[in-house]
Write an enzyme that holds these catalytic residues in place. Sequence first.
Site, mmCIF file in Angstrom:
data_model
loop_
_atom_site.group_PDB
_atom_site.id
_atom_site.type_symbol
_atom_site.label_atom_id
_atom_site.label_comp_id
_atom_site.label_asym_id
_atom_site.label_seq_id
_atom_site.Cartn_x
_atom_site.Cartn_y
_atom_site.Cartn_z
ATOM 1 N N GLY A 15 0.841 -1.192 0.000
ATOM 2 C CA GLY A 15 0.000 0.000 0.000
ATOM 3 C C GLY A 15 0.876 1.241 0.000
ATOM 4 O O GLY A 15 2.106 1.137 -0.006
ATOM 5 N N LYS A 21 1.135 -0.151 6.949
ATOM 6 C CA LYS A 21 1.882 -1.376 6.633
ATOM 7 C C LYS A 21 2.803 -1.769 7.787
ATOM 8 O O LYS A 21 2.823 -2.929 8.198
ATOM 9 C CB LYS A 21 2.718 -1.178 5.353
ATOM 10 C CG LYS A 21 1.917 -0.805 4.132
ATOM 11 C CD LYS A 21 2.797 -0.681 2.902
ATOM 12 C CE LYS A 21 3.889 0.367 3.039
ATOM 13 N NZ LYS A 21 3.371 1.752 3.219
ATOM 14 N N GLU A 89 9.710 -2.210 4.559
ATOM 15 C CA GLU A 89 10.241 -1.396 3.463
ATOM 16 C C GLU A 89 10.856 -2.269 2.366
ATOM 17 O O GLU A 89 11.963 -2.006 1.877
ATOM 18 C CB GLU A 89 11.285 -0.393 3.987
ATOM 19 C CG GLU A 89 10.767 0.530 5.085
ATOM 20 C CD GLU A 89 9.788 1.615 4.615
ATOM 21 O OE1 GLU A 89 9.447 1.637 3.405
ATOM 22 O OE2 GLU A 89 9.349 2.409 5.460
ATOM 23 N N CYS A 145 -6.689 9.757 2.388
ATOM 24 C CA CYS A 145 -6.190 10.837 1.524
ATOM 25 C C CYS A 145 -6.008 12.107 2.355
ATOM 26 O O CYS A 145 -6.937 12.570 3.016
ATOM 27 C CB CYS A 145 -7.167 11.083 0.379
ATOM 28 S SG CYS A 145 -6.704 12.513 -0.631
HETATM 29 P P1 ADP Z 1 3.136 2.820 6.593
HETATM 30 O O1 ADP Z 1 4.143 1.828 7.115
HETATM 31 O O2 ADP Z 1 2.165 2.224 5.640
HETATM 32 O O3 ADP Z 1 3.772 4.086 6.048
HETATM 33 P P2 ADP Z 1 2.560 3.201 9.405
HETATM 34 O O4 ADP Z 1 2.153 1.850 9.905
HETATM 35 O O5 ADP Z 1 3.942 3.653 9.724
HETATM 36 O O6 ADP Z 1 2.236 3.308 7.844
HETATM 37 O O7 ADP Z 1 1.597 4.318 10.009
HETATM 38 C C1 ADP Z 1 0.196 4.203 10.020
HETATM 39 C C2 ADP Z 1 -0.342 5.268 11.002
HETATM 40 O O8 ADP Z 1 -0.037 6.548 10.488
HETATM 41 C C3 ADP Z 1 -1.822 5.280 11.188
HETATM 42 O O9 ADP Z 1 -2.270 4.354 12.150
HETATM 43 C C4 ADP Z 1 -2.051 6.709 11.678
HETATM 44 O O10 ADP Z 1 -1.825 6.785 13.047
HETATM 45 C C5 ADP Z 1 -0.943 7.491 11.020
HETATM 46 N N1 ADP Z 1 -1.341 8.339 9.886
HETATM 47 C C6 ADP Z 1 -0.866 9.571 9.615
HETATM 48 N N2 ADP Z 1 -1.383 10.064 8.476
HETATM 49 C C7 ADP Z 1 -2.212 9.116 7.988
HETATM 50 C C8 ADP Z 1 -3.062 9.034 6.821
HETATM 51 N N3 ADP Z 1 -3.130 10.022 5.949
HETATM 52 N N4 ADP Z 1 -3.761 7.887 6.635
HETATM 53 C C9 ADP Z 1 -3.701 6.888 7.543
HETATM 54 N N5 ADP Z 1 -2.932 6.924 8.656
HETATM 55 C C10 ADP Z 1 -2.196 8.019 8.882
HETATM 56 MG MG MG Z 2 6.176 1.733 6.960
HETATM 57 ZN ZN ZN Z 3 -8.576 12.729 -2.073
#
Ligand code: ADP
Ligand code: MG
Ligand code: ZN
Length: 193
Positions: A15, A21, A89, A145
């Site tokens: 995603g 993730k 990652e 979004c």
């Molecule tokens: P990824 O590894 O996919 O980048 P993370 O697991 O590190 O995501 O972070 C997810 C968390 O980020 C969510 O639970 C929420 O607390 C926070 N968050 C901040 N901005 C957003 C967003 N735009 N959409 C969803 N979660 C967000």
């Molecule tokens: Mg991540």
């Molecule tokens: Zn949008």
Amino acid sequence: MHRRSEQGWIEVIAGPMFSGKSEELIRRVTRYGIARIPVQTFKPAIDTRYSDGQVVSHSNLSTAAIPVADSSELLHAVEDRTIVVGIDEGQFFDEGLVDVAMRLAAAGKQLIIAGLDLDYLGRPFEPIPSLMLRAEYVTKALAVCHRCGGPGLFTQRVVQSDELVVLGAQDAYEARCRRCYDPSEARQEPLDL
Ligand code: ADP
Ligand code: MG
Ligand code: ZN
């Protein structure tokens, strides 16, 4: 307790940025740890954004992680006794990660690999798409979004750069839905693919 089979498999969590993730990877490996199933979690050495020896989510959950330079270093770092191999990652690894994952699964390991499926220009971000095709289980995570609150499936770069990899979080990227995503925002020049 969950009965473990001898058979290995591959799970992929894919995603955009902010879709949870890492959170989901941390949740899964933590549960195996609680069940005293031997787990090793890895991350690419390039990703030193938060902490060297950990995977940390944007929501500040964390788990211990071993930084490795590439897929072959990862393969050699997996111990015999390890059953669950977490990888965060995954998109920052070389394409050899597909073969390494297949070999580890064939050897009875259960892999959980998180990573971006699309780059900031909306192109497939290997090796995640290739891993998704060879995985028993695929979870496609959506973010919110940042612009409209809709289903965010793209990662929008909001700073100017043509580099594939610009490490950062809130400041450099936003999650965007189909309607709000505009890759040309990240470039001065028109797309030349
Ligand atoms: P990824 O590894 O996919 O980048 P993370 O697991 O590190 O995501 O972070 C997810 C968390 O980020 C969510 O639970 C929420 O607390 C926070 N968050 C901040 N901005 C957003 C967003 N735009 N959409 C969803 N979660 C967000
Ligand atoms: Mg991540
Ligand atoms: Zn949008």
